[in-house]
Design a protein around this motif. Structure first.
Motif, PDB file in Angstrom:
ATOM      1  N   LEU A   1      36.025  31.242  83.757  1.00 36.95           N
ATOM      2  CA  LEU A   1      36.744  31.956  83.938  1.00 36.95           C
ATOM      3  C   LEU A   1      37.912  31.079  84.763  1.00 36.95           C
ATOM      4  O   LEU A   1      38.045  29.607  85.454  1.00 36.95           O
TER       5      LEU A   1
ATOM      6  N   HIS B   1      27.874  31.406  79.177  1.00 33.84           N
ATOM      7  CA  HIS B   1      28.436  31.767  80.024  1.00 33.84           C
ATOM      8  C   HIS B   1      30.747  31.066  80.036  1.00 33.84           C
ATOM      9  O   HIS B   1      30.207  30.402  80.818  1.00 33.84           O
TER      10      HIS B   1
ATOM     11  N   VAL C   1      31.925  31.479  86.301  1.00 37.17           N
ATOM     12  CA  VAL C   1      31.990  31.798  84.680  1.00 37.17           C
ATOM     13  C   VAL C   1      32.241  33.001  84.692  1.00 37.17           C
ATOM     14  O   VAL C   1      32.149  34.036  85.212  1.00 37.17           O
ATOM     15  N   ARG C   2      32.240  33.314  83.476  1.00 36.42           N
ATOM     16  CA  ARG C   2      32.431  35.447  83.568  1.00 36.42           C
ATOM     17  C   ARG C   2      30.774  35.735  82.798  1.00 36.42           C
ATOM     18  O   ARG C   2      30.371  34.472  82.184  1.00 36.42           O
ATOM     19  N   GLY C   3      31.207  36.555  82.979  1.00 31.85           N
ATOM     20  CA  GLY C   3      29.160  37.551  83.094  1.00 31.85           C
ATOM     21  C   GLY C   3      28.170  37.313  83.577  1.00 31.85           C
ATOM     22  O   GLY C   3      28.616  36.782  84.095  1.00 31.85           O
ATOM     23  N   GLN C   4      27.531  38.155  84.121  1.00 31.73           N
ATOM     24  CA  GLN C   4      27.019  38.205  84.953  1.00 31.73           C
ATOM     25  C   GLN C   4      25.390  37.257  84.593  1.00 31.73           C
ATOM     26  O   GLN C   4      24.804  37.437  83.229  1.00 31.73           O
TER      27      GLN C   4
ATOM     28  N   GLY D   1      31.964  25.696  81.259  1.00 34.67           N
ATOM     29  CA  GLY D   1      31.236  26.626  81.246  1.00 34.67           C
ATOM     30  C   GLY D   1      30.357  26.603  81.969  1.00 34.67           C
ATOM     31  O   GLY D   1      29.520  25.365  81.962  1.00 34.67           O
TER      32      GLY D   1
ATOM     33  N   THR E   1      40.630  25.309  84.420  1.00 33.03           N
ATOM     34  CA  THR E   1      38.989  25.679  84.596  1.00 33.03           C
ATOM     35  C   THR E   1      38.117  24.957  84.630  1.00 33.03           C
ATOM     36  O   THR E   1      38.064  22.618  84.472  1.00 33.03           O
TER      37      THR E   1
END
Length: 192
Positions: free
Chosen positions: A72, A69, A54-57, A82, A79
């Motif tokens: 990706l 999140h 997933v995107r982001g920390q 999320g 995909t």
């Protein structure tokens, strides 16, 4: 209900458990994390988020309450689900949880709710509950049986050895979604 228990001697093992579980999770799954401060809830979720891709920390959503999140793209162009990461610690009750409108994202994402016991169960009957227990530390004071006493005046919060001790996780799958899932296999995968 299916259950499994595992020792988590360090942060890497805690993240590995999250990663092993991520391989089993799918959109619509709800994971409720319970444990004291410092038990490893966010560390577990970091491993899970990294394995989901997933995107982001992934960080503690304590002051934000909920972080989304998105997934990706994978190398093959697809995909996965999320991740919605919620911290229910500051929520005043069920009304505040419902105001987050988690129902709308539940079917498209994996939803992880820290401090969710007593609130998040209303989202779905099918859920995975994970209890993370950290050591409380021992003091030099002893009880009448000669065994050291936890959380006394010398260590009121019981934190003396909390950072270095072994944590434990108990996984409980509830509902039809988790009926056939081998949680012990997930625990074994986390150790390898």
């Amino acid at each position: 209900m299916t259950t499994a228990r595992v020792e988590l001697p360090d942060a890497a093992t805690t993240k590995a458990l999250g990663a092993a579980l991520a391989r089993e999770l799918r959109a619509g799954d709800l994971v409720i994390l319970t444990g004291d401060l410092g038990a490893g809830k966010t560390t577990f979720t970091q491993g899970l988020g990294a394995a989901l891709g997933v995107r982001g920390q992934v960080a503690s959503p304590t002051f934000i309450v909920a972080r989304e999140h998105p997934p990706l793209p994978r190398e093959d162009g697809t995909t996965g689900p999320g991740l919605v990461h919620v911290d229910a610690y500051r929520l005043g009750g069920l009304d505040e949880l419902e105001a987050l409108d988690l129902d709308s994202s539940l079917e498209d994402s994996v939803t992880v709710v820290e401090w969710g016991r007593g609130l998040a169960e209303t989202l779905t009957e099918d859920r995975l509950e994970i209890d993370l227990v950290r050591p409380r530390g021992l003091t030099d004071e002893q009880g009448s049986d000669g065994v050291p006493v936890e959380g006394t005046d010398q260590d009121p919060a019981g934190l003396e050895d909390a950072e270095t001790g072994v944590r434990h996780a108990t996984l409980r799958g509830l509902g039809a979604r988790w009926a056939g899932v081998d949680l012990q296999a997930i625990v074994v995968a986390a150790r390898t």
